[in-house]
Design an enzyme around this catalytic site. Structure first.
Site, PDB file in Angstrom:
ATOM      1  N   GLU A 184       6.406  -5.653   7.845  1.00  0.00           N
ATOM      2  CA  GLU A 184       5.424  -4.325   8.404  1.00  0.00           C
ATOM      3  C   GLU A 184       6.043  -4.026   9.840  1.00  0.00           C
ATOM      4  OE1 GLU A 184       2.710  -5.590   5.350  1.00  0.00           O
ATOM      5  OE2 GLU A 184       3.984  -6.809   6.877  1.00  0.00           O
ATOM      6  N   ASP A 197      -0.544  -7.001   7.842  1.00  0.00           N
ATOM      7  CA  ASP A 197      -1.995  -6.816   7.861  1.00  0.00           C
ATOM      8  C   ASP A 197      -2.501  -7.781   6.414  1.00  0.00           C
ATOM      9  OD1 ASP A 197      -1.037  -4.947   6.077  1.00  0.00           O
ATOM     10  OD2 ASP A 197      -2.751  -3.722   6.285  1.00  0.00           O
ATOM     11  N   GLY A 239       0.819  -1.254  -0.076  1.00  0.00           N
ATOM     12  CA  GLY A 239       0.031  -0.113  -0.101  1.00  0.00           C
ATOM     13  C   GLY A 239       0.962   1.215  -0.053  1.00  0.00           C
ATOM     14  N   GLY A 242       0.484  -5.087   0.920  1.00  0.00           N
ATOM     15  CA  GLY A 242      -0.651  -4.901   0.120  1.00  0.00           C
ATOM     16  C   GLY A 242      -0.932  -5.752  -1.344  1.00  0.00           C
TER      17      GLY A 242
END
EC number: 3.1.2.4
Length: 386
Positions: A169, A177, A98, A146
């Site tokens: 992350e 995530d 992302g 992402g």
């Protein structure tokens, strides 16, 4: 006008300029460049999604999410669509994650983009996971964060020798995530826990051997594979699987090499089976092998808060559905936006690039049970719902 007033005016003007720059990046623009961030094409009976930001390694923006989601839903309901393919443009990346730098900058400028971005991204992850049509992700090149969320929940994931997978992350004060809490604890042994806490990178055929990809294809054959998939007439899931299996069987690169972590799996399983990060660290210290000490060095650089969040996320996620995991991860994402470490991690890794984040708290023992519980707390009416 005095010097102090002039300074205040300049400060306000600079803040205004920063805000406008961020909004420009995030606005749902009707302009061609925004529309071209993702290409959505119908080719015969196949829907093709091309992530089209090669200069930015196809990093995922809110605009892209808002184009992909409704089209995916349309194709899923369309009786004339039998297959969905997703790929990245440019050859270097499927999707590097992302566009978190923009999110962090927006939050600092008091533009509340994060609640919308993460909500819609996780809705898309769920749509991929629940898609009733065969979904083929061609994960050629960098596939992180992402990008993993756009691929790993689909039925078929095809890696090439250029594929580079990671969930890095914890190094930026976040957590793995996009459904990481669902797929990571379901990998063999404690491999997913190891990948989540260390951000270890897997390359090429190892992405398949780890269970993240379902097939491996030599990159020189990738275009031919896509052509063969597009040539299928009203294919069943079995027809698609057969084509993928044929290419997988014929692939030659690194066929005889063993999994890069094969010799370390016993250590990974024993060291990362602990229920706390402190115990994992103790296990690695006691093991004392060069591999264990190397992982210890890596873990010690990560955000202490992120490490504790991540371990609990995977432990809880191991018995949850994908939707339940995404609801949990949405709570975590919003807590991270409110905190210090995410913004500091983005600064150190992506903006200033000094690679020296100053975590707060800086020590694992300072991350209390209360801190953790606050991250996992329900958001009430703001919770992610499907």
């Amino acid at each position: 006008m005095g010097q102090r007033e002039m300074w205040r005016l300049m400060s306000r003007f600079n803040a205004f300029k920063r805000t406008n720059t961020i909004l420009h990046h995030l606005r749902m623009s009707k302009h061609t460049d925004a529309a071209e961030e993702v290409l959505l094409e119908k080719k015969g009976c196949t829907g093709v999604i091309t992530l089209n930001r090669p200069k930015f390694l196809n990093a995922l923006t809110l605009n892209m999410i808002r184009q992909i989601y409704p089209q995916l839903k349309k194709w899923e309901q369309d009786p004339e669509t039998f297959l969905i393919i997703i790929k990245g443009a440019g050859g270097k990346a499927f999707c590097a994650g992302g566009d978190i730098r923009v999110i962090s900058e927006a939050e600092k400028a008091k533009q509340k983009i994060a609640p919308v971005f993460f909500r819609e991204e996780y809705m898309l992850n769920n749509a991929v996971g629940s898609c009733q049509k065969p979904y083929v992700a061609l994960i050629h090149g960098i596939t992180m964060g992402g990008g993993v969320g756009l691929s790993v929940h689909g039925q078929f994931r095809v890696a090439t020798e250029k594929c580079l997978f990671a969930m890095p992350e914890t190094a930026i004060g976040l957590f793995p995530d996009v459904g990481g809490g669902y797929f990571l604890p379901r990998l063999q042994g404690k491999l997913g826990y190891f990948l989540a806490l260390t951000g270890f990178r897997l390359k090429g055929r190892d992405v398949y051997r780890a269970g993240i990809a379902t097939h491996f294809v030599d990159s020189e054959k990738l275009a031919m594979l896509e052509e063969d998939l597009l040539a299928l007439k009203s294919p069943s899931k079995e027809n698609i699987a057969s084509v993928l299996e044929n290419y997988h069987t014929e692939s030659k690169i690194d066929r005889d090499k063993s999994f890069i972590l094969e010799e370390h799996m016993d250590k990974i399983n024993s060291c990362f089976s602990a229920n706390t990060v402190e115990e994992i660290i103790e296990n690695l210290q006691q093991d004392g092998s060069s591999f264990a000490l190397e992982q210890l060095k890596v873990i010690n650089k990560m955000s202490p808060t992120s490490l504790k969040i991540t371990l609990r996320q995977l432990m809880e996620g191991s018995s949850k559905t994908l939707q339940e995991v995404l609801t949990m991860e949405y709570r975590l994402s919003q807590a991270c936006m409110r905190g210090h470490d995410f913004h500091e991690g983005v600064r150190a890794v992506l903006i200033d690039k000094d690679q020296s984040p100053k975590w707060k708290p800086a020590d694992l023992k300072e991350v209390t049970e209360e801190d953790l519980n606050n991250h996992f707390k329900s958001l009430g009416s703001s919770d992610l719902k499907f």
